[in-house]
Scaffold this active site. Sequence first.
Site, PDB file in Angstrom:
ATOM      1  N   ASP A  71      -7.584  -0.884  -2.823  1.00  0.00           N
ATOM      2  CA  ASP A  71      -6.265  -0.957  -2.192  1.00  0.00           C
ATOM      3  C   ASP A  71      -5.864  -1.975  -2.286  1.00  0.00           C
ATOM      4  O   ASP A  71      -5.832  -2.971  -1.546  1.00  0.00           O
ATOM      5  CB  ASP A  71      -6.593  -0.401  -0.826  1.00  0.00           C
ATOM      6  CG  ASP A  71      -6.798   0.715  -0.138  1.00  0.00           C
ATOM      7  OD1 ASP A  71      -6.365   1.838  -0.449  1.00  0.00           O
ATOM      8  OD2 ASP A  71      -8.163   1.216  -0.028  1.00  0.00           O
ATOM      9  N   ASP A 114      -6.516   8.922  -2.205  1.00  0.00           N
ATOM     10  CA  ASP A 114      -6.198   9.003  -1.049  1.00  0.00           C
ATOM     11  C   ASP A 114      -5.378   8.640  -0.244  1.00  0.00           C
ATOM     12  O   ASP A 114      -4.476   8.392   0.533  1.00  0.00           O
ATOM     13  CB  ASP A 114      -6.791   6.986  -0.025  1.00  0.00           C
ATOM     14  CG  ASP A 114      -6.959   7.037   1.230  1.00  0.00           C
ATOM     15  OD1 ASP A 114      -7.335   8.562   1.713  1.00  0.00           O
ATOM     16  OD2 ASP A 114      -6.431   6.056   1.500  1.00  0.00           O
TER      17      ASP A 114
END
Length: 899
Positions: A15, A125
Amino acid sequence: MQKKTAHIISHSHWDREWYMSLEEHRYYLVKLFDDLLEKLEEDPDFHSFHLDGQTIMVDDYLAVRPEKEEEVKKYIWEGRLVIGPWYILQDAFLTSSEANVRNLLYGMQTTKEFGQEGNLGYYPDTFGIYGQAPQLLKQAKIDVAAFGRGVTPTGFNNQVFHQDDYSSPYSELKWESPDGSSVLGILFANWYSNGNEIPEDRDEAKNYWEKKLKESEKFASTSQLLYLNGCDHQPLQKNVTDAIKVANELYPNVEFKHSSFQEYIEEVKQELPEDLQTIRGELRNQKTDGWSTLVNTASSRIYLKQANDRCQTLLERVLEPLGLLVSDKNLHRDFAAFYWKLLMENHPHDSICGCSVDSVHREMTTRFDKVEKGALKFVEEQAREIADNIDTVHEKEDAIPLVIFQTGGAPIKEVIKKKVAVKKIYFDEIPFAEIPDKLKGGSLPSYHLERADQSIVPVSVKDLGVKFGYELPQDRFRRPYYAREVEVTFLYDSSNTVGYERCFLVPTAEGNKEEEAGCIWNTAGNKLENENLIVQLHDNGSYTLVDKRSGIEYKQLGILENTGDIGNEYMFKASGDGESITNENSNVTVKVLENTSELASVEVTTYFSVPKEADERLKEERENLVWHPERKAGRSKEMEQIMIQSVMTLERAGEGLKVKVTMNNLAKDHRLRVLFPIGEGSSHHYADSIYEVVERPNQPESQWTNPSFDHHMQRFVSLNNSEKGLTVAAKGLHEYEIKDDNTIAVTILRSVGELGDWGVFDTPEAQCLGENEAEFMVIPHQKDIFTSRAYLTAYQYPLASTVIQTKQKQGNASEVKELFTWEGEKLVITACKPSLEGTGMIIRWFNPTSETVQLSFEVGAGKPIYRSTILEEKLDSVGAGTAELKVKPYEIFTLLIEN
């Protein structure tokens, strides 16, 4: 017994920004890469490292260590650093159709340059995935998708074994798009960290693998077992190959090996059973309890979504199409790639979803601002260069040339507003202090618009007074000036797709004064009215909409609903009192802002009294990490007044009411929605998604326990019954719910104070205090959205022509230019752009219907026309200059035209 193979794939789910900012995370990224390069050099048993399906990680590392570029490229070329196919791991539902394609296009371009092929559609994700993903992947020659959300493995978390449309008995399945395109799906049944931190100690390893082998064997349909050695921002496990040697010693019936997705997939394909479950369409965790869908990220920090919508529309529907008209294709191509990549830095799920710490989203706002301002200036200058080559001489010296650029790809009817300098005096002509008074003197003439075919269009003119401005000539120093400026408003109806028309704003002796009888707002009747609609405004600010074409009424539209929200940036949770407040009994004031025959705008002001914030219990629940479904906090007794101003605009010939809401938010921990009841509804509704108008049920499945049933939309949501329908199109509003089968509820503001997820992260700026805005269009129609073609009106809603004022001069270019024409009933055009390579033209549509559609295309001059893929690869020839084509149901259809 068949020997099992355990494929251990090292990775780190990166991320880029989340609970820390980009630059804070970058430190750990550089450390990870440094360790990786050292490991790859010293350990030949370390097969490869998966760089999370994105190429930007390489850019972020080399920005700090540019001297490592050749070493990094070497390992990418060897396949030991695995990149792509994406440029960045973006959210699927909150980025546009074309943004999803650009992400793949630029990512695959980089992987190709580095000598790799993106053979895996990687969504580890992603917060749900659109149903057309298999079709996009297949067009990119990718036949496997790997994902962690959207499908429930049967038996997972001790659930009773069952099999339905959105669960699978295996971690391998078939995933099919509406058009029938199918890919092999790899479900991370035990998440993408199921092989994390493998022990090297024998006793620890035995305990570890006893558990892990059982978990994977439970869902694997083959003897190939997948273990992902990593997690979010996971550092490199430096002893992983030694730990694998220990595992091989402990389990002679299992071959443990350091592997890659490519190797794992090749082995899996050899053993797949015939009875794989087929999952069709969207992956949104439909058949779960509904508490972990993360759908309410669609309404977290709505200001981010609105900025993204403006930027995407600007790049897709203005900047890229304009590139088909400019002479310097390379300059255009480079700027387009620059702005797309900068915009996509805001597209990861924890970024565009608004579910990060405040510092992340402040940086995002700066990026959006860079994209919007830079792209607007680029468009203005490129359009001006084109306009400068057009012959703009008129018989009247005081006629003002206007060049109107059409870039939406389809015919348009719109009311255009344009600021025009009717008289300029430059600072070098007279002393600049004398200029304003000189310009203020004298009355303004009236004007009409003269089009290229000599037809006359009425124009409304508003005097804006004297304004400062400047020009930046390409052959001399800047030229500041003062100008007498007016705002002209006129209805523009054009069949042009991508091109331009030279017009003139011509002074006329006729008056421009409007009599109210010919205007759209009627004060006595308290209503807006054009050829198609009547909007009757009520004392509480709601309105009844009458479709004059059918006589159908829609009553009490636009009521505001306020609810306490004790959830977080990821999920909405109604406050423990469960109460909703509406402004149904409030009173409003009405102010007329504009009233002409072209359009009318009225400002409706109301004061909505809501609780100031959640009560004290919420603070305690947050600090104790009480999961949002279990929270019970109520709302404070202290109240705040929120001033809400709604500007309602109805345009001549408009098919819907445009509304812009401004809210001065002084309250915390709440959600504000606008309600649109249609009366008796149906069991399903329609919503715009990625290359799809998807049909969804109004009510959830039996497994659903969350009291809310919220959904994503791209441009619009639509609800209908057998007689009538209502479509709400929006700019950057992505969350809605269907209430009681008969009311569309669109979220326009959500205020929360924490990130949520795995820790205590306060996010006070997610309360969105201060001024917030929301824009939408209410479109009434008969029957459903397809029969009425209301979806085409909704897609046109955010589009606007680019208008350039220029000077009278001789020029070589023609007064009208149209690049191509097409006919294809019900098709939606999404892209008109220069090809990424060469000098070709890319045009793309999708068919949202279940019927085959005939597409007629004409580009002229005998130019070769080919079918293409989303990656702009040339397929079969379909014509020269003209083509007659069939677009299959739900097909994403691309043409490549060679110049």
